[in-house]
Each structure stands twice: as C-alpha cells, then as structure tokens.
Motif scaffolding. Sequence first.
Motif, PDB file in Angstrom:
ATOM      1  N   GLU A 119       2.443  14.479  -1.984  1.00 23.51           N
ATOM      2  CA  GLU A 119       3.446  13.494  -1.562  1.00 23.51           C
ATOM      3  C   GLU A 119       2.827  12.429  -0.661  1.00 23.51           C
ATOM      4  O   GLU A 119       3.105  11.236  -0.812  1.00 23.51           O
ATOM      5  N   ALA A 120       1.968  12.839   0.270  1.00 22.78           N
ATOM      6  CA  ALA A 120       1.318  11.881   1.174  1.00 22.78           C
ATOM      7  C   ALA A 120       0.408  10.939   0.390  1.00 22.78           C
ATOM      8  O   ALA A 120       0.362   9.733   0.660  1.00 22.78           O
ATOM      9  N   LEU A 121      -0.305  11.476  -0.601  1.00 19.98           N
ATOM     10  CA  LEU A 121      -1.194  10.649  -1.420  1.00 19.98           C
ATOM     11  C   LEU A 121      -0.394   9.616  -2.210  1.00 19.98           C
ATOM     12  O   LEU A 121      -0.758   8.436  -2.260  1.00 19.98           O
ATOM     13  N   GLU A 122       0.706  10.038  -2.805  1.00 19.19           N
ATOM     14  CA  GLU A 122       1.520   9.103  -3.586  1.00 19.19           C
ATOM     15  C   GLU A 122       2.182   8.050  -2.701  1.00 19.19           C
ATOM     16  O   GLU A 122       2.314   6.891  -3.098  1.00 19.19           O
ATOM     17  N   ARG A 123       2.587   8.431  -1.498  1.00 23.66           N
ATOM     18  CA  ARG A 123       3.135   7.438  -0.562  1.00 23.66           C
ATOM     19  C   ARG A 123       2.059   6.418  -0.186  1.00 23.66           C
ATOM     20  O   ARG A 123       2.328   5.212  -0.129  1.00 23.66           O
ATOM     21  N   ALA A 124       0.854   6.878   0.067  1.00 28.57           N
ATOM     22  CA  ALA A 124      -0.245   5.977   0.417  1.00 28.57           C
ATOM     23  C   ALA A 124      -0.557   5.034  -0.738  1.00 28.57           C
ATOM     24  O   ALA A 124      -0.758   3.827  -0.537  1.00 28.57           O
ATOM     25  N   ARG A 125      -0.571   5.551  -1.957  1.00 27.94           N
ATOM     26  CA  ARG A 125      -0.826   4.702  -3.127  1.00 27.94           C
ATOM     27  C   ARG A 125       0.310   3.700  -3.319  1.00 27.94           C
ATOM     28  O   ARG A 125       0.097   2.563  -3.716  1.00 27.94           O
ATOM     29  N   SER A 126       1.535   4.111  -3.013  1.00 22.94           N
ATOM     30  CA  SER A 126       2.690   3.225  -3.117  1.00 22.94           C
ATOM     31  C   SER A 126       2.577   2.073  -2.131  1.00 22.94           C
ATOM     32  O   SER A 126       2.894   0.922  -2.456  1.00 22.94           O
ATOM     33  N   GLU A 127       2.119   2.375  -0.911  1.00 22.46           N
ATOM     34  CA  GLU A 127       1.911   1.309   0.083  1.00 22.46           C
ATOM     35  C   GLU A 127       0.904   0.291  -0.439  1.00 22.46           C
ATOM     36  O   GLU A 127       1.119  -0.922  -0.319  1.00 22.46           O
ATOM     37  N   ALA A 128      -0.182   0.774  -1.014  1.00 21.50           N
ATOM     38  CA  ALA A 128      -1.197  -0.125  -1.558  1.00 21.50           C
ATOM     39  C   ALA A 128      -0.639  -0.949  -2.707  1.00 21.50           C
ATOM     40  O   ALA A 128      -0.905  -2.150  -2.814  1.00 21.50           O
ATOM     41  N   GLU A 129       0.156  -0.318  -3.540  1.00 19.83           N
ATOM     42  CA  GLU A 129       0.752  -1.013  -4.678  1.00 19.83           C
ATOM     43  C   GLU A 129       1.636  -2.170  -4.214  1.00 19.83           C
ATOM     44  O   GLU A 129       1.564  -3.272  -4.750  1.00 19.83           O
ATOM     45  N   ARG A 130       2.457  -1.913  -3.188  1.00 16.19           N
ATOM     46  CA  ARG A 130       3.320  -2.986  -2.672  1.00 16.19           C
ATOM     47  C   ARG A 130       2.482  -4.142  -2.127  1.00 16.19           C
ATOM     48  O   ARG A 130       2.812  -5.305  -2.346  1.00 16.19           O
ATOM     49  N   GLU A 131       1.412  -3.836  -1.425  1.00 20.52           N
ATOM     50  CA  GLU A 131       0.537  -4.885  -0.891  1.00 20.52           C
ATOM     51  C   GLU A 131      -0.119  -5.672  -2.014  1.00 20.52           C
ATOM     52  O   GLU A 131      -0.181  -6.902  -1.967  1.00 20.52           O
ATOM     53  N   LEU A 132      -0.611  -4.971  -3.014  1.00 16.72           N
ATOM     54  CA  LEU A 132      -1.287  -5.643  -4.122  1.00 16.72           C
ATOM     55  C   LEU A 132      -0.335  -6.538  -4.896  1.00 16.72           C
ATOM     56  O   LEU A 132      -0.702  -7.638  -5.308  1.00 16.72           O
ATOM     57  N   ILE A 133       0.876  -6.077  -5.101  1.00 17.61           N
ATOM     58  CA  ILE A 133       1.850  -6.876  -5.844  1.00 17.61           C
ATOM     59  C   ILE A 133       2.151  -8.178  -5.107  1.00 17.61           C
ATOM     60  O   ILE A 133       2.319  -9.223  -5.715  1.00 17.61           O
ATOM     61  N   GLN A 134       2.191  -8.129  -3.788  1.00 16.32           N
ATOM     62  CA  GLN A 134       2.456  -9.345  -3.017  1.00 16.32           C
ATOM     63  C   GLN A 134       1.316 -10.339  -3.136  1.00 16.32           C
ATOM     64  O   GLN A 134       1.514 -11.540  -3.010  1.00 16.32           O
ATOM     65  N   ASP A 135       0.102  -9.835  -3.383  1.00  9.84           N
ATOM     66  CA  ASP A 135      -1.066 -10.705  -3.479  1.00  9.84           C
ATOM     67  C   ASP A 135      -1.360 -11.186  -4.892  1.00  9.84           C
ATOM     68  O   ASP A 135      -2.247 -11.993  -5.100  1.00  9.84           O
ATOM     69  N   VAL A 136      -0.634 -10.691  -5.884  1.00  6.40           N
ATOM     70  CA  VAL A 136      -0.917 -10.993  -7.276  1.00  6.40           C
ATOM     71  C   VAL A 136       0.246 -11.785  -7.867  1.00  6.40           C
ATOM     72  O   VAL A 136       1.385 -11.661  -7.449  1.00  6.40           O
ATOM     73  N   ASP A 137      -0.067 -12.574  -8.853  1.00  4.98           N
ATOM     74  CA  ASP A 137       0.937 -13.328  -9.587  1.00  4.98           C
ATOM     75  C   ASP A 137       1.974 -12.360 -10.164  1.00  4.98           C
ATOM     76  O   ASP A 137       1.630 -11.403 -10.855  1.00  4.98           O
ATOM     77  N   ALA A 138       3.234 -12.612  -9.888  1.00  3.42           N
ATOM     78  CA  ALA A 138       4.311 -11.708 -10.315  1.00  3.42           C
ATOM     79  C   ALA A 138       4.351 -11.560 -11.836  1.00  3.42           C
ATOM     80  O   ALA A 138       4.617 -10.473 -12.346  1.00  3.42           O
ATOM     81  N   GLU A 139       4.073 -12.633 -12.570  1.00  2.00           N
ATOM     82  CA  GLU A 139       4.093 -12.541 -14.029  1.00  2.00           C
ATOM     83  C   GLU A 139       3.031 -11.573 -14.530  1.00  2.00           C
ATOM     84  O   GLU A 139       3.245 -10.830 -15.484  1.00  2.00           O
ATOM     85  N   PHE A 140       1.862 -11.570 -13.885  1.00  9.33           N
ATOM     86  CA  PHE A 140       0.796 -10.656 -14.266  1.00  9.33           C
ATOM     87  C   PHE A 140       1.251  -9.203 -14.083  1.00  9.33           C
ATOM     88  O   PHE A 140       1.055  -8.368 -14.955  1.00  9.33           O
TER      89      PHE A 140
END
Length: 152
Positions: free
Chosen positions: A88-109
């Motif tokens: 659960e902790a690993l998936e939460r950590a990966r989720s945090e990274a995913e949210r950060e990456l999505i903010q930095d990437v073109d939404a259409e991509f």
Amino acid sequence: MTDDICGYEGTGGDGPCQNPATDGDSCWIDAHGGHVDGHGRPSLLEEHEDDILAAAREGLTYEGIARVAGIGVSTLHDWRDEYGDFSEALERARSEAERELIQDVDAEFVLERSYGYVKTEKREVDMDADVDASHDVTADFVTYSPEDDGDE
C-alpha cells in the motif's frame, strides 16, 4: 537457551541450536518450537524500505526502484505480495509521482497513452473539382494549405 540463540537440544548430537531466537524463546524451525512465518533471516526490505519509497515518489519504474535497493525486480514484487502495508505504501508513493508527472506533461499525451484518447480535428477545406451532385464523391487525396502560413 541464551537470550540470543534458540538453544534447542535436538537429537542430532551437534549441540544446541545456534539459530537466532526470533520470537523470544526459539528460532523459526517448527521442531524447535518456532514457525517460519515472519521469522528467519532479517529482510532487506526493512533496510531499504525508505529508499524504495523515495524512488517510487520520484516516478521510477519497478525495475528502477529495485536497482535503487540493489535487489531484483522479482524480489520487489515478492515483497509487494507478502507485505500488505509495504504494498500500500509503495502504491501511494507511485501515485504521488504519477500526479506530479501528469502536471508536468501535456494532458493530451497522458490521455492518449493511459486512456486511448485520439485527438480528431475537423477543418474546412476548399477543393477545386467538378462534382456531380447526384453521386457520392470520396477524395482519396486532399492537400490542405492553411491560410497566411507564410509559406507562399
């Protein structure tokens, strides 16, 4: 038995068991009064968990996370399967990274890669052709030239 070792006196004649006493009075061997679950060699997970979770928060793949810990990716997956809290902790950590990456990437991509989104455009074009209105016409090739694009 001492405080640090099992001390079980078996029938092997090799003296008392020298395995660490993991539950206070015996080692992980059933015949010595212990059990395998949760006992035995200390897990590298305890040693590397903070580094693993930090790598996950940075957006590394499972393979990259495993390299940070100096383990194989199969070991990382085994730990995920074996330790629910860690998983659960690993998936939460990966989720945090995913949210950060999505903010930095073109939404259409992100939409295209994650959800199969395909961008479509509708444009009006001028076509010079003699068309008989009583028949359906399909154009196999149409050249589009945007107005005032500076190429002319």
